[in-house]
Design a protein around this motif. Structure first.
Motif, PDB file in Angstrom:
ATOM      1  N   ARG A 134      43.731  34.651  30.608  1.00  0.00           N
ATOM      2  CA  ARG A 134      44.217  34.509  31.979  1.00  0.00           C
ATOM      3  C   ARG A 134      44.263  35.876  32.679  1.00  0.00           C
ATOM      4  O   ARG A 134      43.990  35.983  33.873  1.00  0.00           O
ATOM      5  CB  ARG A 134      45.623  33.871  31.989  1.00  0.00           C
ATOM      6  CG  ARG A 134      45.694  32.474  31.389  1.00  0.00           C
ATOM      7  CD  ARG A 134      44.639  31.545  31.941  1.00  0.00           C
ATOM      8  NE  ARG A 134      44.704  31.435  33.397  1.00  0.00           N
ATOM      9  CZ  ARG A 134      43.705  31.072  34.174  1.00  0.00           C
ATOM     10  NH1 ARG A 134      42.521  30.788  33.643  1.00  0.00           N
ATOM     11  NH2 ARG A 134      43.854  30.986  35.477  1.00  0.00           N
ATOM     12  N   ARG A 135      44.622  36.901  31.948  1.00  0.00           N
ATOM     13  CA  ARG A 135      44.651  38.243  32.538  1.00  0.00           C
ATOM     14  C   ARG A 135      43.251  38.671  32.986  1.00  0.00           C
ATOM     15  O   ARG A 135      43.084  39.237  34.076  1.00  0.00           O
ATOM     16  CB  ARG A 135      45.213  39.247  31.533  1.00  0.00           C
ATOM     17  CG  ARG A 135      45.247  40.674  32.046  1.00  0.00           C
ATOM     18  CD  ARG A 135      46.021  41.601  31.128  1.00  0.00           C
ATOM     19  NE  ARG A 135      45.422  41.695  29.803  1.00  0.00           N
ATOM     20  CZ  ARG A 135      45.965  42.360  28.786  1.00  0.00           C
ATOM     21  NH1 ARG A 135      47.133  42.979  28.948  1.00  0.00           N
ATOM     22  NH2 ARG A 135      45.370  42.398  27.616  1.00  0.00           N
ATOM     23  N   ALA A 136      42.262  38.375  32.162  1.00  0.00           N
ATOM     24  CA  ALA A 136      40.890  38.736  32.525  1.00  0.00           C
ATOM     25  C   ALA A 136      40.435  37.983  33.768  1.00  0.00           C
ATOM     26  O   ALA A 136      39.698  38.524  34.605  1.00  0.00           O
ATOM     27  CB  ALA A 136      39.963  38.443  31.350  1.00  0.00           C
ATOM     28  N   ALA A 137      40.886  36.741  33.915  1.00  0.00           N
ATOM     29  CA  ALA A 137      40.461  35.939  35.058  1.00  0.00           C
ATOM     30  C   ALA A 137      41.184  36.334  36.346  1.00  0.00           C
ATOM     31  O   ALA A 137      40.585  36.299  37.437  1.00  0.00           O
ATOM     32  CB  ALA A 137      40.714  34.454  34.761  1.00  0.00           C
ATOM     33  N   LEU A 138      42.460  36.721  36.246  1.00  0.00           N
ATOM     34  CA  LEU A 138      43.282  36.949  37.435  1.00  0.00           C
ATOM     35  C   LEU A 138      43.438  38.419  37.787  1.00  0.00           C
ATOM     36  O   LEU A 138      43.886  38.745  38.897  1.00  0.00           O
ATOM     37  CB  LEU A 138      44.668  36.327  37.226  1.00  0.00           C
ATOM     38  CG  LEU A 138      44.691  34.801  37.107  1.00  0.00           C
ATOM     39  CD1 LEU A 138      46.076  34.323  36.730  1.00  0.00           C
ATOM     40  CD2 LEU A 138      44.242  34.162  38.415  1.00  0.00           C
ATOM     41  N   GLY A 139      43.133  39.297  36.867  1.00  0.00           N
ATOM     42  CA  GLY A 139      43.308  40.719  37.139  1.00  0.00           C
ATOM     43  C   GLY A 139      44.583  41.249  36.542  1.00  0.00           C
ATOM     44  O   GLY A 139      45.614  40.564  36.477  1.00  0.00           O
ATOM     45  N   GLU A 140      44.549  42.488  36.108  1.00  0.00           N
ATOM     46  CA  GLU A 140      45.676  43.139  35.456  1.00  0.00           C
ATOM     47  C   GLU A 140      46.907  43.136  36.365  1.00  0.00           C
ATOM     48  O   GLU A 140      46.808  43.174  37.586  1.00  0.00           O
ATOM     49  CB  GLU A 140      45.294  44.574  35.090  1.00  0.00           C
ATOM     50  CG  GLU A 140      46.348  45.324  34.307  1.00  0.00           C
ATOM     51  CD  GLU A 140      46.603  44.700  32.952  1.00  0.00           C
ATOM     52  OE1 GLU A 140      47.546  43.884  32.865  1.00  0.00           O
ATOM     53  OE2 GLU A 140      45.877  45.008  31.993  1.00  0.00           O
ATOM     54  N   ARG A 141      48.076  43.061  35.764  1.00  0.00           N
ATOM     55  CA  ARG A 141      49.339  43.209  36.484  1.00  0.00           C
ATOM     56  C   ARG A 141      50.163  44.284  35.775  1.00  0.00           C
ATOM     57  O   ARG A 141      50.248  44.300  34.546  1.00  0.00           O
ATOM     58  CB  ARG A 141      50.157  41.902  36.499  1.00  0.00           C
ATOM     59  CG  ARG A 141      49.502  40.703  37.181  1.00  0.00           C
ATOM     60  CD  ARG A 141      49.238  40.949  38.648  1.00  0.00           C
ATOM     61  NE  ARG A 141      48.980  39.730  39.412  1.00  0.00           N
ATOM     62  CZ  ARG A 141      47.823  39.081  39.467  1.00  0.00           C
ATOM     63  NH1 ARG A 141      46.794  39.513  38.765  1.00  0.00           N
ATOM     64  NH2 ARG A 141      47.678  37.999  40.215  1.00  0.00           N
ATOM     65  N   PRO A 142      50.787  45.188  36.538  1.00  0.00           N
ATOM     66  CA  PRO A 142      51.595  46.241  35.895  1.00  0.00           C
ATOM     67  C   PRO A 142      52.871  45.677  35.295  1.00  0.00           C
ATOM     68  O   PRO A 142      53.407  44.666  35.750  1.00  0.00           O
ATOM     69  CB  PRO A 142      51.906  47.191  37.061  1.00  0.00           C
ATOM     70  CG  PRO A 142      51.798  46.338  38.287  1.00  0.00           C
ATOM     71  CD  PRO A 142      50.745  45.323  37.993  1.00  0.00           C
ATOM     72  N   GLY A 143      53.345  46.353  34.265  1.00  0.00           N
ATOM     73  CA  GLY A 143      54.583  45.953  33.618  1.00  0.00           C
ATOM     74  C   GLY A 143      55.095  47.069  32.740  1.00  0.00           C
ATOM     75  O   GLY A 143      54.482  48.126  32.597  1.00  0.00           O
ATOM     76  N   ALA A 144      56.240  46.800  32.122  1.00  0.00           N
ATOM     77  CA  ALA A 144      56.902  47.822  31.312  1.00  0.00           C
ATOM     78  C   ALA A 144      56.194  48.064  29.985  1.00  0.00           C
ATOM     79  O   ALA A 144      56.378  49.116  29.371  1.00  0.00           O
ATOM     80  CB  ALA A 144      58.360  47.419  31.067  1.00  0.00           C
ATOM     81  N   TYR A 145      55.416  47.098  29.524  1.00  0.00           N
ATOM     82  CA  TYR A 145      54.786  47.197  28.212  1.00  0.00           C
ATOM     83  C   TYR A 145      53.323  46.783  28.308  1.00  0.00           C
ATOM     84  O   TYR A 145      52.958  45.961  29.150  1.00  0.00           O
ATOM     85  CB  TYR A 145      55.514  46.308  27.192  1.00  0.00           C
ATOM     86  CG  TYR A 145      56.989  46.613  27.101  1.00  0.00           C
ATOM     87  CD1 TYR A 145      57.445  47.723  26.405  1.00  0.00           C
ATOM     88  CD2 TYR A 145      57.924  45.806  27.747  1.00  0.00           C
ATOM     89  CE1 TYR A 145      58.792  48.025  26.341  1.00  0.00           C
ATOM     90  CE2 TYR A 145      59.274  46.094  27.688  1.00  0.00           C
ATOM     91  CZ  TYR A 145      59.701  47.211  26.987  1.00  0.00           C
ATOM     92  OH  TYR A 145      61.034  47.513  26.931  1.00  0.00           O
ATOM     93  N   ASP A 146      52.527  47.322  27.416  1.00  0.00           N
ATOM     94  CA  ASP A 146      51.110  46.990  27.389  1.00  0.00           C
ATOM     95  C   ASP A 146      50.915  45.704  26.593  1.00  0.00           C
ATOM     96  O   ASP A 146      50.267  45.682  25.546  1.00  0.00           O
ATOM     97  CB  ASP A 146      50.317  48.143  26.767  1.00  0.00           C
ATOM     98  CG  ASP A 146      48.812  47.916  26.868  1.00  0.00           C
ATOM     99  OD1 ASP A 146      48.394  47.129  27.740  1.00  0.00           O
ATOM    100  OD2 ASP A 146      48.082  48.523  26.066  1.00  0.00           O
ATOM    101  N   GLU A 147      51.488  44.646  27.090  1.00  0.00           N
ATOM    102  CA  GLU A 147      51.420  43.325  26.453  1.00  0.00           C
ATOM    103  C   GLU A 147      51.151  42.299  27.559  1.00  0.00           C
ATOM    104  O   GLU A 147      51.573  42.477  28.702  1.00  0.00           O
ATOM    105  CB  GLU A 147      52.719  42.983  25.731  1.00  0.00           C
ATOM    106  CG  GLU A 147      53.017  43.865  24.528  1.00  0.00           C
ATOM    107  CD  GLU A 147      52.196  43.502  23.302  1.00  0.00           C
ATOM    108  OE1 GLU A 147      51.591  42.414  23.285  1.00  0.00           O
ATOM    109  OE2 GLU A 147      52.161  44.317  22.351  1.00  0.00           O
ATOM    110  N   PRO A 148      50.509  41.179  27.241  1.00  0.00           N
ATOM    111  CA  PRO A 148      50.087  40.235  28.288  1.00  0.00           C
ATOM    112  C   PRO A 148      51.112  39.153  28.623  1.00  0.00           C
ATOM    113  O   PRO A 148      50.753  38.104  29.148  1.00  0.00           O
ATOM    114  CB  PRO A 148      48.835  39.612  27.663  1.00  0.00           C
ATOM    115  CG  PRO A 148      49.127  39.586  26.202  1.00  0.00           C
ATOM    116  CD  PRO A 148      49.918  40.846  25.921  1.00  0.00           C
TER     117      PRO A 148
END
Length: 780
Positions: A134-148
């Motif tokens: 889903r991340r690949a389809a919708l584009g990266e979103r920033p967050g506190a951790y490098d987890e999806p």
């Protein structure tokens, strides 16, 4: 007549390289593999890292059950919780696919059932694979951790947090079964109770007939019958002269049994009559028109594997909260909507509940399928939790508004969705529709309007994290907030907890799980000038636990002294989900850390605290507090050097500030003097200098131990000043506990500690280093 049959027996678990293994339902893959002896305990040593493959593997649960046709028209497969990316197949026919841990599901299956044996399989795809797709389809979103985790509706902290392990679960985590029914069933009962005794019982039914249906609602001897021609109605009830439900410390918690009947289908629940209001400018809660100062703690999931959290375990944790003076639990947004037991216990104990919707520390996509999933889960849980008087606030998210405003997200997002539509539109509209009398707040921290800085102390809620991350805890004194919804300071778990979790010999500060960035260095830096830098593990353990307790007591006392300008503190955090160095007051093995004892003093009904050269008399109860305040400047030998007596009167639930007379405010020798303030049975003691600058004499004391019911009494009499006296009996018996910690005694004073244990303890060890500790101790 409807009937329900659980399908909890005969399950097996398989994967591409695992043969059929017995599985427990409800449960999850990790607990099944652990029970089968196929993995080591994920909570011990570095097993978390070695078990990361589980979250990237596909798993299949399978069972066979017998079924025979019955007299009912419908049969549904009811799945109360599937974690998370599930495909269900019954007798080789695909039923459905799901991707939301936070929802329940119901599927009509009568047409697929066979007379005799039936096979049900639930195949779980990798949550990682789904979220990354889903991340690949919708584009990266920033967050506190490098987890999806923003890309899947699942407990976010499953992917790891700065206090929790990355243990990405899968499984049938709540009950599953077959429900058969005819004509109609109660699909939803949503009672909305009001302080005047009225109850609007919203009823929604699922039906297979268009004939009129007879509904009955009953409470406190009041019965109302209604005819239902459609699929939803509202049944009004009124209880004359209801007893009001109050938060603990403000009154009793009467609950009323409510029953709703549709033929032989019945719904039973308990409700309470109360009103709740939110002052949206200053941010303060009123219950039944009375302002409530919130003495809160943040709640995280109590275990990474929710089926291990029983009602008894919750009752123990809630008991630890209430014994520390807590009156509110904030269910933090990186976890989940909690179980019915959680809210039932809160109702019974008078613990207020602030419920975050499960969004935390990240930008969340609003595209489909997420928008529909969020709407479905929110509707389900707002309806489910509406009866509970303990629930006083819905909050849209944790720190996402601040992240968008202050953490550089806007440049990274490039105009992609980030959750604003959820927090400012979708969620408040659902709450307004389904639970209109309960306030909604878009997020925390939040200052009341979308265009205001979210973390402004002057309005709304703030989170204070410069302390711990960068600043000394004395910086709390620079804040004048309206409401502090998060602030915390780390300390290690109890010795016995650390000893169980680590096979290191000997233990070192590195033996403890530590998930916070630069956490070990921050622990040492945080000691500052307050306490010596430790040279041994035993010193590290005692000093850092003590420093955590002092830091949080300092903050709580500061903010309570600002009442009514400040109307709440919610400490980060009450509990842990595993053995770890963290901000908790109760560690992952349920042991109380020194912070817990300090919090109990800081959250006491009546408190004396020195703030800005004044003595704040904090009266948190409904009776006035009057008397003579005794202020004494002592030498370290206990000799009174100056004494002042001041008459004080604190009205109910108020704070009175008393300027310290110069004779006690200013010492002749700060390193050799201290101040005590006493009013009735309350006392506070303040040193004029940091402990590292104090000329404390070497600790001298008499210690006497005697058997008592359930353990031992340890009587310690100070021959000289004893600074922050503590006993750690879990070093002798992992199941032992003590009733008090961190007591400072002047020469001639005594303290009695009650040690609870079922074992015979070495009484000499019980009163010696490293079990008995104080800052100015003499080492063996």
């Amino acid at each position: 007549m409807s009937s329900y049959r659980p399908l909890h027996d005969g399950w097996t678990l398989t994967s591409h390289d695992l043969a059929a293994t017995p599985a427990t339902v409800p449960g999850c893959v990790h607990t099944d593999l652990l029970a089968a002896g196929l993995i080591d305990d994920p909570y011990l040593d570095d097993n978390e890292d070695r078990l990361a493959w589980i979250g990237r593997t596909e798993w299949t649960y399978r069972t066979t059950f017998t079924w025979s046709p019955d007299e009912h028209e419908r049969t549904d497969l009811v799945c109360e919780g599937l974690d998370t990316v599930a495909t269900l197949t019954l007798n080789g026919i695909r039923l459905a696919s799901t991707a939301n841990q936070h929802r329940s599901y119901r599927f009509p299956v009568r047409h697929l059932l066979r007379d005799g044996d039936n096979e049900l399989t639930v195949h779980f795809g990798s949550a990682y694979a789904y979220a990354e797709e889903r991340r690949a389809a919708l584009g990266e979103r920033p967050g506190a951790y490098d987890e999806p985790y923003p890309f899947i509706r699942k407990m976010a902290c499953n992917f790891g947090w700065d206090w929790g392990p990355a243990l990405v679960t899968a499984g049938i985590w709540r009950p599953i079964g077959l429900e058969s029914w005819s004509r109609a069933r109660l699909a939803e009962v949503r009672p909305l109770a009001h302080a005047d005794g009225t109850v609007d019982v919203h009823v929604r039914v699922e039906r297979s007939t268009e004939e009129p249906l007879a509904l009955t609602a009953e409470i406190a001897g009041v019965t109302v019958e209604a005819r239902l021609d459609g699929r939803a109605t509202v049944i009004p009830l009124r209880v004359p002269d209801p007893e009001l439900w109050w938060p603990r410390g403000y009154g009793d918690q009467p609950l009323y049994d409510l029953a709703v009947r549709l033929g032989d289908d019945e719904w039973h629940g308990k409700i309470g009559f109360r009103s709740v209001e939110l002052d949206r400018e200053a941010f303060g809660l009123k219950v039944n028109g009375v302002p409530v100062f919130v003495k809160g703690v943040n709640w995280i999931p109590d275990d990474c594997f929710p089926t291990r959290i029983t009602r008894d375990r919750l009752a123990e944790r809630f008991g630890q909260a209430t014994a520390a003076g807590v009156n509110l639990l904030r269910v933090w947004g990186g976890g989940r909507y909690e179980s019915d037991d959680f809210y039932d216990l809160a109702d019974e104990l008078g613990l207020l509940v602030w419920q975050d919707f499960p969004f935390a520390c990240a930008a969340y996509p609003e595209e489909e399928p997420f928008r529909s999933e969020v709407e479905a889960e929110a509707r389900e849980h707002v309806s489910r939790l509406a009866p509970h008087p303990s629930l006083v606030l819905w909050c849209g998210n944790n720190e996402n508004l601040e992240g968008h405003a202050d953490w550089g997200w806007q440049d990274e997002l490039e105009h992609r969705s980030w959750g604003a539509g959820f927090y400012h539109d979708l969620l408040p509209s659902i709450v307004a529709e389904l639970d209109p009398a309960r306030p909604y707040w878009p997020g925390s921290p939040y200052s009341g309007t979308p265009d205001a800085p979210p973390n402004d102390p002057a309005s709304g809620t703030i989170h204070i994290w410069d302390v711990w991350n960068r600043e000394d805890y004395t910086r709390y004194a620079a804040y004048r907030p309206r409401f502090v919804a998060e602030f915390g300071f780390q300390g290690p778990p109890a010795y016995a907890t650390l000893r169980r979790a680590s096979s290191d010999e000997p233990l070192t500060p590195d033996s403890s799980h530590q998930k916070a960035i630069d956490g070990r260095a921050k622990l040492l830096r945080g000691l500052g000038a307050h306490l010596p830098q430790p040279e041994t593990f035993d010193d590290w353990h005692y000093y850092t636990q003590l420093n955590q307790a002092r830091a949080m007591a300092f903050g709580v006392e500061r903010f309570r002294s600002l009442m009514p300008y400040c109307m709440g503190t919610i400490v980060w955090q009450l509990n842990d989900c595993w053995p770890v160095t963290s901000w908790s007051a109760v560690d992952g093995d349920a042991r109380r850390k020194p912070l817990w004892y300090a919090l109990r003093r800081a959250y006491a009904d009546r408190l004396l605290t020195v703030q800005d050269g004044e003595l704040a008399v904090v009266n948190g109860i409904a009776e006035p507090w009057s008397g003579e305040l005794h202020l004494i400047r002592h030498s370290l030998t206990g000799e009174p050097l100056a004494k002042e007596v001041v008459a004080v009167h604190a009205a109910p639930r108020s704070v009175v500030r008393v300027a310290l007379p110069q004779s006690v405010a200013i010492p002749d020798d700060p390193a050799r003097e201290l101040l005590t303030a006493r009013l009735d049975h309350s006392r506070t003691l303040v040193c004029y200098a940091e402990d590292t600058a104090m000329a404390f004499p070497p600790a001298a004391y008499d210690a006497h131990v005697e058997r008592s019911s359930g353990g031992y009494r340890v009587i310690v009499t100070a021959l000289g000043v004893l600074r922050e006296l503590a006993i750690f009996p879990d070093r002798l018996d992992p199941d032992a506990s003590v009733d008090d910690q961190l007591v400072t005694l002047l020469p001639g004073e005594s303290a009695v500690f009650h040690v609870t244990t079922a074992r015979e303890l070495d009484t000499r060890a019980l009163t010696s280093f490293p079990v008995l500790r104080c800052v100015n101790e003499v080492r063996p």
